[in-house]
Design a protein around this motif. Structure first.
Motif, short mmCIF file in Angstrom:
data_model
loop_
_atom_site.label_atom_id
_atom_site.label_comp_id
_atom_site.label_asym_id
_atom_site.label_seq_id
_atom_site.Cartn_x
_atom_site.Cartn_y
_atom_site.Cartn_z
N TYR A 199 0.96 -1.48 0.02
CA TYR A 199 0.09 0.00 0.16
C TYR A 199 1.02 1.27 0.15
CZ TYR A 199 -4.40 2.40 0.85
OH TYR A 199 -5.43 3.27 0.87
N LYS A 200 2.23 1.06 0.21
CA LYS A 200 2.99 2.18 0.21
C LYS A 200 3.10 3.13 -0.91
CE LYS A 200 8.11 3.38 0.95
NZ LYS A 200 9.35 2.87 1.07
N LYS A 201 2.90 3.03 -2.04
CA LYS A 201 2.91 3.70 -3.36
C LYS A 201 1.51 4.49 -3.14
CE LYS A 201 5.98 1.62 -6.72
NZ LYS A 201 5.96 1.01 -8.03
N ALA B 251 -10.31 -3.36 5.62
CA ALA B 251 -9.53 -3.53 4.25
C ALA B 251 -9.01 -5.06 4.09
CB ALA B 251 -8.66 -2.34 4.17
N ILE B 252 -9.10 -5.42 3.01
CA ILE B 252 -8.53 -6.55 2.51
C ILE B 252 -7.42 -6.36 1.19
CG2 ILE B 252 -10.39 -8.10 3.36
CD1 ILE B 252 -11.45 -8.71 0.64
N ASN B 253 -6.63 -7.27 1.13
CA ASN B 253 -5.87 -7.70 -0.23
C ASN B 253 -6.83 -7.97 -1.23
OD1 ASN B 253 -3.26 -6.66 0.69
ND2 ASN B 253 -3.40 -8.56 2.16
N SER B 254 -7.16 -6.95 -2.25
CA SER B 254 -7.82 -7.40 -3.40
C SER B 254 -7.43 -8.52 -4.25
CB SER B 254 -8.52 -6.07 -4.02
OG SER B 254 -8.91 -6.57 -5.17
N LEU B 255 -8.22 -9.21 -4.71
CA LEU B 255 -7.70 -10.29 -5.64
C LEU B 255 -7.20 -9.71 -6.91
CD1 LEU B 255 -10.13 -13.26 -5.09
CD2 LEU B 255 -7.95 -13.38 -4.34
N GLY C 113 -5.45 -6.87 -7.27
CA GLY C 113 -4.34 -6.09 -6.65
C GLY C 113 -4.68 -4.85 -6.75
N ASP C 114 -5.96 -4.09 -6.79
CA ASP C 114 -6.39 -2.78 -6.61
C ASP C 114 -6.32 -2.33 -5.30
OD1 ASP C 114 -6.61 -2.34 -9.31
OD2 ASP C 114 -8.97 -2.50 -9.37
N PHE C 115 -5.82 -1.01 -5.11
CA PHE C 115 -5.87 -0.31 -3.78
C PHE C 115 -7.11 0.73 -3.91
CE2 PHE C 115 -1.71 -1.99 -3.77
CZ PHE C 115 -1.71 -2.95 -2.79
N ASP C 116 -7.83 0.87 -2.96
CA ASP C 116 -8.74 1.91 -2.85
C ASP C 116 -8.34 3.07 -1.91
OD1 ASP C 116 -10.42 0.81 -4.82
OD2 ASP C 116 -11.42 -0.41 -3.49
N ILE C 117 -8.65 4.30 -2.27
CA ILE C 117 -8.39 5.51 -1.29
C ILE C 117 -9.75 6.25 -1.19
CG2 ILE C 117 -7.47 7.65 -0.93
CD1 ILE C 117 -5.24 5.77 -0.40
N ASP C 118 -10.35 6.29 -0.03
CA ASP C 118 -11.54 6.93 -0.03
C ASP C 118 -11.38 7.98 1.20
OD1 ASP C 118 -14.16 7.77 0.10
OD2 ASP C 118 -14.98 5.75 0.81
N SER D 223 -0.75 4.20 -13.86
CA SER D 223 0.53 3.17 -13.70
C SER D 223 0.50 2.40 -12.59
CB SER D 223 1.61 4.21 -13.79
OG SER D 223 1.74 5.08 -12.52
N ILE D 224 -0.48 2.38 -11.65
CA ILE D 224 -0.51 1.60 -10.62
C ILE D 224 -2.02 1.31 -10.23
CG2 ILE D 224 1.50 2.53 -9.54
CD1 ILE D 224 -0.10 4.01 -7.39
N ASN D 225 -2.23 0.20 -9.58
CA ASN D 225 -3.55 -0.33 -9.25
C ASN D 225 -4.25 0.57 -8.32
OD1 ASN D 225 -3.62 -2.23 -11.27
ND2 ASN D 225 -2.55 -3.83 -9.79
#
Length: 368
Positions: A23-25, A62-66, A68-73, A119-121
């Protein structure tokens, strides 16, 4: 090994925190974008006075999505006295900031501004609130509702208690003894159900409409540990009991004599709207569309059936195989140790070597 140990390993595998390496990026991008938004809002005449995370990170589910997407809300708060009359205006400012970044087609939606990074998920949602403070020091938040092209009838600053919703999900008031342990278990159950949704809803269109907040509210309302004990059941039994309660409640219903099932779940805090409301001509109507209603009902019934099978099963490996099909490959199936021992004994016999007695071995190997 107990079935709870397998659930603990599964939870550790899927659990995503703001400190997770992957989740760093996403965090770095969010921080950079938010700084630009603050500058742009100040230049527009309504400086940011507060910001807070919403969604699964705010409530630690939050879970590690299958995929590979990360969500910011993220919620962005401005002072009501400096807020523009048009609630879409600050959302346009956010879109302008995102347009300059490496995002794919940022869009102003009715409740938020949303975009996907190229460029990133990373999927990002920004909502705008204005905060009004009363003479007595009470804060009231109003959500900027509307999108480009909305008529005045479809734009408003709508009262919304998002912080109250976060506090409600985190509340342990009903748990009495062992409140912290019970809250942790509830959060685990929510993570399990989110992964179950990912694994079992093949249609992306339907899966996206089985909203995380809807699942979270149902689980929170129906999770019912023993208030007189500080102990909790294992996660398998707790999940089974909670799913039973959800299906016994009136969240999913159809008019008498029909199979037109819809899902109805009300937000427990203002605006207390139906989470699953669906689009109709001229606006929205309470309840999900029929496809979502039918699929969620059928899949919850299957989940209930399979959780019962896992509960009734006495063999640990068989239990895990059932749960692996429900939750995917992150729920590991242990090796068949007993079967492996038998094969080894057969090999020794074939070689003319008398095997050592294995009496009691199956009772000790799994606890090693």
């Amino acid at each position: 090994m107990s079935i709870q140990n397998h659930f603990n390993k599964f939870n550790k595998k899927i659990y995503l925190t703001s400190h997770s390496e992957g989740y760093k990026k996403a965090k770095e991008k969010d921080k950079s974008i938010f700084e630009e938004i603050k500058i742009a809002f100040k230049e527009a005449g309504y400086p940011v006075i507060d910001s807070f995370m919403q969604g699964s990170f705010a409530v630690n589910t939050a879970i590690n999505s299958l995929d590979g997407d990360f969500d910011i809300d993220r919620a962005i708060v401005i002072d009501a006295e400096k807020a523009p009359e048009d609630p879409v205006a600050p959302k346009k400012v956010i879109k302008e900031v995102l347009d300059k970044r490496n995002f794919k087609d940022p869009r102003i939606k009715k409740p938020c501004v949303t975009a996907d990074y190229k460029s990133i998920n990373l999927h990002i949602d920004y909502t705008v609130y204005k905060k009004e403070t009363s003479f007595f020091g009470d804060d009231t938040y109003y959500l900027a509702v509307g999108k480009n092209g909305s008529s005045d009838d479809h734009k408003e600053w709508s009262e919304a208690d998002q912080k109250g919703l976060i506090e409600w999900i985190d509340s342990v008031d009903d748990f009495v003894f062992g409140a912290t342990v019970k809250r942790k278990q509830l959060k685990r159950l929510i993570r399990y159900i989110k992964r179950w949704r990912e694994v079992n809803f093949n249609s992306e269109e339907v899966r996206k409409k089985v909203f995380s907040i809807g699942l979270t509210v149902m689980l929170k309302e129906q999770y019912s540990p023993n208030s007189l004990s500080a102990e909790v059941d294992d996660d398998l039994q707790a999940l089974k009991s909670t799913v039973d309660a959800i299906l016994d409640a009136d969240y999913i219903s159809a008019p008498w004599g029909t199979d037109d099932y819809r899902v109805y779940v009300k937000l427990p805090k203002k605006p207390k709207r139906d989470i699953f409301q669906h689009k109709v001509e001229g606006g929205h109507a309470d309840g999900s569309d029929l496809n979502v209603g039918a699929q969620l009902r059928n899949k919850l019934l299957k989940l209930q059936e399979d959780l019962q099978k896992a509960s009734d099963e006495t063999d640990e490996v068989e239990q895990c195989e059932i749960l692996n099909k429900l939750f995917g490959d992150d729920f590991k199936v242990p090796k068949q140790e007993k079967q492996s021992s038998s094969k080894a004994a057969s090999s020794l016999t074939a070689a003319g070597i008398a095997p050592l007695s294995t009496a009691g071995a199956s009772g000790t190997s799994q606890g090693a």
